[in-house]
Design a protein around this motif. Sequence first.
Motif, PDB file in Angstrom:
ATOM      1  N   LEU A   1       0.834  -1.203   0.000  1.00 32.25           N
ATOM      2  CA  LEU A   1       0.000   0.000   0.000  1.00 32.25           C
ATOM      3  C   LEU A   1       0.866   1.249   0.000  1.00 32.25           C
ATOM      4  N   GLY A   2       0.293   2.367  -0.468  1.00 31.91           N
ATOM      5  CA  GLY A   2       1.090   3.566  -0.736  1.00 31.91           C
ATOM      6  C   GLY A   2       0.935   4.699   0.252  1.00 31.91           C
ATOM      7  N   GLU A   3       1.231   5.908  -0.252  1.00 29.70           N
ATOM      8  CA  GLU A   3       1.331   7.080   0.612  1.00 29.70           C
ATOM      9  C   GLU A   3      -0.016   7.527   1.172  1.00 29.70           C
ATOM     10  N   ASN A   4      -1.087   7.344   0.396  1.00 31.87           N
ATOM     11  CA  ASN A   4      -2.400   7.702   0.933  1.00 31.87           C
ATOM     12  C   ASN A   4      -2.703   6.888   2.193  1.00 31.87           C
ATOM     13  N   THR A   5      -2.372   5.620   2.137  1.00 29.85           N
ATOM     14  CA  THR A   5      -2.607   4.760   3.296  1.00 29.85           C
ATOM     15  C   THR A   5      -1.753   5.198   4.474  1.00 29.85           C
ATOM     16  N   THR A   6      -0.491   5.477   4.203  1.00 32.18           N
ATOM     17  CA  THR A   6       0.408   5.926   5.279  1.00 32.18           C
ATOM     18  C   THR A   6      -0.116   7.201   5.927  1.00 32.18           C
ATOM     19  N   ALA A   7      -0.524   8.158   5.097  1.00 33.10           N
ATOM     20  CA  ALA A   7      -1.043   9.426   5.632  1.00 33.10           C
ATOM     21  C   ALA A   7      -2.297   9.199   6.462  1.00 33.10           C
ATOM     22  N   THR A   8      -3.143   8.292   6.002  1.00 35.22           N
ATOM     23  CA  THR A   8      -4.369   7.984   6.736  1.00 35.22           C
ATOM     24  C   THR A   8      -4.049   7.361   8.094  1.00 35.22           C
TER      25      THR A   8
ATOM     26  N   THR B   1       7.572   7.010   8.955  1.00 32.88           N
ATOM     27  CA  THR B   1       7.971   7.161   7.557  1.00 32.88           C
ATOM     28  C   THR B   1       9.414   6.785   7.263  1.00 32.88           C
ATOM     29  N   SER B   2      10.260   6.732   8.283  1.00 27.77           N
ATOM     30  CA  SER B   2      11.687   6.525   8.017  1.00 27.77           C
ATOM     31  C   SER B   2      12.070   5.053   8.006  1.00 27.77           C
ATOM     32  N   ARG B   3      12.944   4.703   7.098  1.00 29.91           N
ATOM     33  CA  ARG B   3      13.474   3.343   7.076  1.00 29.91           C
ATOM     34  C   ARG B   3      14.507   3.137   8.186  1.00 29.91           C
TER      35      ARG B   3
ATOM     36  N   SER C   1      13.633   3.709  11.170  1.00 30.80           N
ATOM     37  CA  SER C   1      12.757   3.366  12.283  1.00 30.80           C
ATOM     38  C   SER C   1      12.640   1.853  12.420  1.00 30.80           C
ATOM     39  N   ARG C   2      13.056   1.330  13.581  1.00 34.06           N
ATOM     40  CA  ARG C   2      12.968  -0.113  13.798  1.00 34.06           C
ATOM     41  C   ARG C   2      11.522  -0.592  13.734  1.00 34.06           C
ATOM     42  N   ASN C   3      10.597   0.212  14.288  1.00 32.35           N
ATOM     43  CA  ASN C   3       9.204  -0.228  14.327  1.00 32.35           C
ATOM     44  C   ASN C   3       8.591  -0.281  12.934  1.00 32.35           C
ATOM     45  N   ARG C   4       8.859   0.722  12.112  1.00 34.52           N
ATOM     46  CA  ARG C   4       8.350   0.675  10.742  1.00 34.52           C
ATOM     47  C   ARG C   4       8.958  -0.509   9.982  1.00 34.52           C
ATOM     48  N   THR C   5      10.272  -0.691  10.116  1.00 33.58           N
ATOM     49  CA  THR C   5      10.952  -1.788   9.431  1.00 33.58           C
ATOM     50  C   THR C   5      10.415  -3.139   9.879  1.00 33.58           C
ATOM     51  N   PHE C   6      10.184  -3.266  11.179  1.00 29.09           N
ATOM     52  CA  PHE C   6       9.641  -4.499  11.732  1.00 29.09           C
ATOM     53  C   PHE C   6       8.249  -4.773  11.159  1.00 29.09           C
ATOM     54  N   GLY C   7       7.414  -3.733  11.147  1.00 27.59           N
ATOM     55  CA  GLY C   7       6.077  -3.884  10.602  1.00 27.59           C
ATOM     56  C   GLY C   7       6.082  -4.253   9.135  1.00 27.59           C
ATOM     57  N   GLU C   8       7.012  -3.686   8.382  1.00 26.29           N
ATOM     58  CA  GLU C   8       7.102  -3.990   6.953  1.00 26.29           C
ATOM     59  C   GLU C   8       7.435  -5.466   6.737  1.00 26.29           C
ATOM     60  N   ARG C   9       8.315  -5.988   7.560  1.00 28.50           N
ATOM     61  CA  ARG C   9       8.646  -7.419   7.460  1.00 28.50           C
ATOM     62  C   ARG C   9       7.420  -8.283   7.741  1.00 28.50           C
TER      63      ARG C   9
END
Length: 332
Positions: free
Chosen positions: A206-213, A250-252, A254-262
């Motif tokens: 999913l893209g930037e609209n989802t992230t912003a939401t 938004t930052s790569r 960020s451990r939490n964002r990276t973890f969630g992406e995995r």
Amino acid sequence: MTKAAVLGAGSWGTAFAKVLADAGSDVTVWSRRPEVAESIVTRHENPGYLPGVVLPPGLHATADHTQALAGADLVVLAVPSQSLRTNLEAWKDDLPEDATLLSLAKGIETGTLMRMSQVIGQVSGVDSNRIAVLSGPNLAREIALGQPSATVVACTDSSRALAIQKDCATGYFRPYTNSDVIGCEVGGACKNVIALACGMAAGIGLGENTTATIITRGLAEVTRLGVALGANPATLSGLAGVGDLVATCTSRLSRNRTFGERLGRGGSIESAQDATNGQVAEGVKSCTSVRALAAGFDVEMPLTDAVHRVCHDGLEVQEAIGQLLGRRTKPE
């Protein structure tokens, strides 16, 4: 000159120790691993957490907490939130009298549902006006490289907040003061959970609209919880709230964002942990504590609930997104 002890040699503890040293403080870092302390002293580097970052030659380090704490005016607690209590139990008898205790930990303690300043007060027995917290858009590596950033130092004692502000103000790091300890802690704890949600969404494409939401609705639920606990909503509209939230979501780095992406890509909790070099993604444990805290105050936090169910109940990310989108429509 302020004498500061930074207890914890992870990425943020090391970066903040560098900030304090660059601002003119006499700083000693405590590391639980002697080899890390030796590397900081002899190589001026912490290769396991901030590889390639040159640390100030005058930055001291030790694996002996009593040595680090001796004569300290400022004690910086830079260990993960869920291990703070255990560590502080070992340190409390050596805390210098009248030293200010500054928490860098962001989370809600499992079981007790205490904020970090509450844990510090309960374990150490010090007055709440000696306890400060620091929160903001503070990605450790960027700060360690001297890239401009700002933060919030919150303490009920304004003189201590001002002293910490002076101790960590540099040409690249700008601290603001605040008396709203609750707001800063709620923002710091909850943003990790929302960052996990952003990472999960990115992981399934999913893209930037989802992230912003997710960021915007995440801020709404964080603010609801903060207000219920007694925070000033303006705090959560500032650096310790929306500022920290945007950076972490938004930052790569960020451990939490990276973890969630995995997780969004189908990985397990264990494989996601391995992918972040064994570093703690605080939101994985905090999502459960934040969810329980919100339930106790009858605060609705649908994103936090979804993250908890993905991390701990086996809910698929795609299904969690579908359930969130299928919720009853209502005015913003």
